[in-house]
Design a protein around this motif. Structure first.
Motif, PDB file in Angstrom:
ATOM      1  N   THR A   1      46.845   3.667  15.146  1.00 19.86           N
ATOM      2  CA  THR A   1      47.909   3.790  15.452  1.00 19.86           C
ATOM      3  C   THR A   1      49.477   2.885  15.233  1.00 19.86           C
ATOM      4  O   THR A   1      50.217   2.771  14.414  1.00 19.86           O
ATOM      5  CB  THR A   1      48.787   4.767  15.950  1.00 19.86           C
ATOM      6  OG1 THR A   1      48.051   5.644  17.020  1.00 19.86           O
ATOM      7  CG2 THR A   1      49.600   5.305  17.080  1.00 19.86           C
ATOM      8  N   THR A   2      48.696   1.986  15.728  1.00 20.76           N
ATOM      9  CA  THR A   2      49.660   0.477  16.190  1.00 20.76           C
ATOM     10  C   THR A   2      49.547  -0.295  14.500  1.00 20.76           C
ATOM     11  O   THR A   2      50.495  -0.615  13.944  1.00 20.76           O
ATOM     12  CB  THR A   2      48.946  -0.398  17.057  1.00 20.76           C
ATOM     13  OG1 THR A   2      48.802  -0.024  18.147  1.00 20.76           O
ATOM     14  CG2 THR A   2      49.346  -1.306  17.426  1.00 20.76           C
ATOM     15  N   VAL A   3      47.972  -0.570  13.780  1.00 20.55           N
ATOM     16  CA  VAL A   3      48.024  -1.140  12.830  1.00 20.55           C
ATOM     17  C   VAL A   3      48.194  -0.243  11.596  1.00 20.55           C
ATOM     18  O   VAL A   3      48.944  -0.248  10.850  1.00 20.55           O
ATOM     19  CB  VAL A   3      46.396  -1.613  12.745  1.00 20.55           C
ATOM     20  CG1 VAL A   3      46.259  -2.713  11.061  1.00 20.55           C
ATOM     21  CG2 VAL A   3      46.093  -2.545  13.431  1.00 20.55           C
TER      22      VAL A   3
ATOM     23  N   ALA B   1      37.253  -0.153   3.464  1.00 19.90           N
ATOM     24  CA  ALA B   1      36.871  -2.086   3.895  1.00 19.90           C
ATOM     25  C   ALA B   1      36.745  -1.707   5.446  1.00 19.90           C
ATOM     26  O   ALA B   1      37.342  -0.559   6.157  1.00 19.90           O
ATOM     27  CB  ALA B   1      37.896  -2.868   2.969  1.00 19.90           C
ATOM     28  N   GLU B   2      36.471  -2.880   5.845  1.00 20.60           N
ATOM     29  CA  GLU B   2      35.911  -3.266   7.428  1.00 20.60           C
ATOM     30  C   GLU B   2      36.462  -4.053   8.025  1.00 20.60           C
ATOM     31  O   GLU B   2      37.234  -4.990   7.871  1.00 20.60           O
ATOM     32  CB  GLU B   2      34.762  -3.366   7.735  1.00 20.60           C
ATOM     33  CG  GLU B   2      33.604  -3.099   7.189  1.00 20.60           C
ATOM     34  CD  GLU B   2      32.888  -1.147   8.016  1.00 20.60           C
ATOM     35  OE1 GLU B   2      33.309  -1.321   8.830  1.00 20.60           O
ATOM     36  OE2 GLU B   2      32.736  -0.079   7.354  1.00 20.60           O
ATOM     37  N   LEU B   3      37.502  -3.910   9.169  1.00 20.49           N
ATOM     38  CA  LEU B   3      38.191  -4.848   9.661  1.00 20.49           C
ATOM     39  C   LEU B   3      38.193  -4.661  11.418  1.00 20.49           C
ATOM     40  O   LEU B   3      37.978  -4.137  12.053  1.00 20.49           O
ATOM     41  CB  LEU B   3      39.474  -3.932   9.467  1.00 20.49           C
ATOM     42  CG  LEU B   3      40.355  -4.541   8.147  1.00 20.49           C
ATOM     43  CD1 LEU B   3      42.126  -3.835   8.824  1.00 20.49           C
ATOM     44  CD2 LEU B   3      40.674  -5.914   8.059  1.00 20.49           C
ATOM     45  N   ASP B   4      37.834  -6.737  11.845  1.00 22.46           N
ATOM     46  CA  ASP B   4      37.447  -6.210  12.893  1.00 22.46           C
ATOM     47  C   ASP B   4      38.724  -6.466  13.697  1.00 22.46           C
ATOM     48  O   ASP B   4      39.369  -6.919  13.225  1.00 22.46           O
ATOM     49  CB  ASP B   4      36.730  -7.849  13.416  1.00 22.46           C
ATOM     50  CG  ASP B   4      36.174  -7.515  14.603  1.00 22.46           C
ATOM     51  OD1 ASP B   4      36.931  -8.070  16.002  1.00 22.46           O
ATOM     52  OD2 ASP B   4      34.918  -8.158  14.994  1.00 22.46           O
TER      53      ASP B   4
ATOM     54  N   GLY C   1      45.384  -9.771  15.882  1.00 29.38           N
ATOM     55  CA  GLY C   1      46.641  -9.183  16.633  1.00 29.38           C
ATOM     56  C   GLY C   1      46.757  -7.731  15.270  1.00 29.38           C
ATOM     57  O   GLY C   1      46.678  -8.272  14.463  1.00 29.38           O
ATOM     58  N   PRO C   2      47.891  -7.327  15.602  1.00 25.22           N
ATOM     59  CA  PRO C   2      48.130  -6.398  14.939  1.00 25.22           C
ATOM     60  C   PRO C   2      48.853  -6.610  13.787  1.00 25.22           C
ATOM     61  O   PRO C   2      48.788  -5.827  12.899  1.00 25.22           O
ATOM     62  CB  PRO C   2      49.179  -5.672  16.096  1.00 25.22           C
ATOM     63  CG  PRO C   2      48.526  -5.493  17.459  1.00 25.22           C
ATOM     64  CD  PRO C   2      48.659  -6.882  17.257  1.00 25.22           C
ATOM     65  N   ALA C   3      49.830  -7.914  13.943  1.00 20.92           N
ATOM     66  CA  ALA C   3      50.086  -8.221  12.240  1.00 20.92           C
ATOM     67  C   ALA C   3      49.226  -8.904  11.641  1.00 20.92           C
ATOM     68  O   ALA C   3      49.428  -9.047  10.577  1.00 20.92           O
ATOM     69  CB  ALA C   3      51.446  -9.119  12.864  1.00 20.92           C
ATOM     70  N   VAL C   4      48.640  -9.799  11.890  1.00 14.33           N
ATOM     71  CA  VAL C   4      47.307 -10.703  11.349  1.00 14.33           C
ATOM     72  C   VAL C   4      46.210  -9.216  10.697  1.00 14.33           C
ATOM     73  O   VAL C   4      45.665  -9.442   9.782  1.00 14.33           O
ATOM     74  CB  VAL C   4      46.442 -10.922  12.208  1.00 14.33           C
ATOM     75  CG1 VAL C   4      45.293 -11.478  11.809  1.00 14.33           C
ATOM     76  CG2 VAL C   4      47.167 -12.296  12.387  1.00 14.33           C
TER      77      VAL C   4
ATOM     78  N   ARG D   1      46.249  -7.792   7.119  1.00 13.29           N
ATOM     79  CA  ARG D   1      45.235  -7.584   6.290  1.00 13.29           C
ATOM     80  C   ARG D   1      44.390  -6.640   5.896  1.00 13.29           C
ATOM     81  O   ARG D   1      43.550  -6.548   4.833  1.00 13.29           O
ATOM     82  CB  ARG D   1      43.198  -8.187   7.099  1.00 13.29           C
ATOM     83  CG  ARG D   1      43.283  -9.723   7.676  1.00 13.29           C
ATOM     84  CD  ARG D   1      42.371  -9.538   8.592  1.00 13.29           C
ATOM     85  NE  ARG D   1      42.017 -11.624   9.460  1.00 13.29           N
ATOM     86  CZ  ARG D   1      42.081 -11.741  10.680  1.00 13.29           C
ATOM     87  NH1 ARG D   1      41.750 -10.806  10.835  1.00 13.29           N
ATOM     88  NH2 ARG D   1      41.768 -13.240  11.138  1.00 13.29           N
ATOM     89  N   ALA D   2      45.002  -5.786   6.361  1.00 16.64           N
ATOM     90  CA  ALA D   2      44.704  -4.346   5.414  1.00 16.64           C
ATOM     91  C   ALA D   2      45.748  -3.738   4.557  1.00 16.64           C
ATOM     92  O   ALA D   2      44.851  -3.343   3.251  1.00 16.64           O
ATOM     93  CB  ALA D   2      45.125  -3.107   6.510  1.00 16.64           C
ATOM     94  N   ALA D   3      47.189  -4.827   4.576  1.00 18.67           N
ATOM     95  CA  ALA D   3      47.375  -4.735   2.378  1.00 18.67           C
ATOM     96  C   ALA D   3      46.839  -5.262   1.857  1.00 18.67           C
ATOM     97  O   ALA D   3      47.151  -4.900   0.927  1.00 18.67           O
ATOM     98  CB  ALA D   3      49.106  -5.238   3.297  1.00 18.67           C
ATOM     99  N   ALA D   4      46.193  -6.887   2.404  1.00 19.64           N
ATOM    100  CA  ALA D   4      45.399  -6.950   1.327  1.00 19.64           C
ATOM    101  C   ALA D   4      44.325  -6.123   0.880  1.00 19.64           C
ATOM    102  O   ALA D   4      43.803  -6.722  -0.142  1.00 19.64           O
ATOM    103  CB  ALA D   4      44.689  -8.734   1.663  1.00 19.64           C
ATOM    104  N   ALA D   5      43.828  -6.167   1.455  1.00 21.88           N
ATOM    105  CA  ALA D   5      42.111  -5.015   1.727  1.00 21.88           C
ATOM    106  C   ALA D   5      42.623  -3.911   0.610  1.00 21.88           C
ATOM    107  O   ALA D   5      42.072  -2.923  -0.489  1.00 21.88           O
ATOM    108  CB  ALA D   5      41.736  -4.005   2.667  1.00 21.88           C
TER     109      ALA D   5
END
Ligand code: ATP
Ligand code: GCO
Length: 162
Positions: A9-11, A140-143, A147-150, A154-158
């Protein structure tokens, strides 16, 4: 996708803002019986999840032309296949960002969360059924230790590399 407490939800909200597309929290599409069941501390079963996944997929299908972000646990391959079918998408047609993290970190975040129906104790049941992305699934996988903004960046770049 990901187990409870990974920040879907947050990200997901932040990612949708960055991309300028609608966001849905799949939690809001559960039938009341599913919410009641989880609130009592009982994990959902496949039969509870099929109609819910269909509703999530339909929500995405109805907005398919704009692109959307959905926060949905989508724990098993069969659930993701169901979402793709309900959304009318091919195996490459939905991009799954798998948010994952150390269970101790997730427990700490869930314990600190207020006003949510999901008991932290259900984390173990979700980790037990989780099936990570398979090679033929777009994603893609995200650890989630950042923090949420980072993570949203990263999600947008993926989603949109380069
Ligand atoms: N990257 C992060 N860094 C720090 N805290 C976070 C991060 N992501 C989420 N949180 C916090 O962790 C808690 C769980 O996040 P969130 O509700 O977004 O997870 P979720 O995956 O949507 O959970 P659920 O599946 O139970 O709905 C919230 O209190 C949120 O503020
Ligand atoms: O598949 C499931 O077991 C459920 O959908 C859960 O993922 C909850 O909806 C969520 O974790 C609570 O917020």
């Amino acid at each position: 996708m990901g187990v409870t407490g990974t920040g879907k939800t947050t990200v997901g909200r932040l990612l949708a803002e960055r991309l300028g597309v609608p966001f849905a929290d799949a939690d809001d599409l559960h039938p009341p019986a599913n919410i009641a069941k989880m609130s009592r501390g009982t994990p959902l079963e496949d039969a509870d999840r099929w109609p819910w996944l269909d509703a999530v997929g339909r929500w995405a299908a109805a907005r398919g032309d704009t692109g959307v972000v959905v926060g949905c646990s989508a724990l098993k391959r069969s659930y993701r296949d169901r979402l793709r079918a309900a959304a009318g998408r091919s195996p490459g047609g939905l991009f799954f960002l798998h948010l994952h993290g150390d269970p101790a970190l997730l427990t700490a975040r869930l314990t600190g969360r207020r006003g949510h129906f999901m008991p932290p104790a259900l984390l173990a049941s979700q980790l037990a059924v989780l099936e990570p992305l398979e090679p033929d699934e777009a994603g893609a996988e995200l650890d989630v230790s950042a923090g949420p903004a980072v993570l949203a960046a990263r999600a947008a770049a993926a989603v949109h590399p380069g």
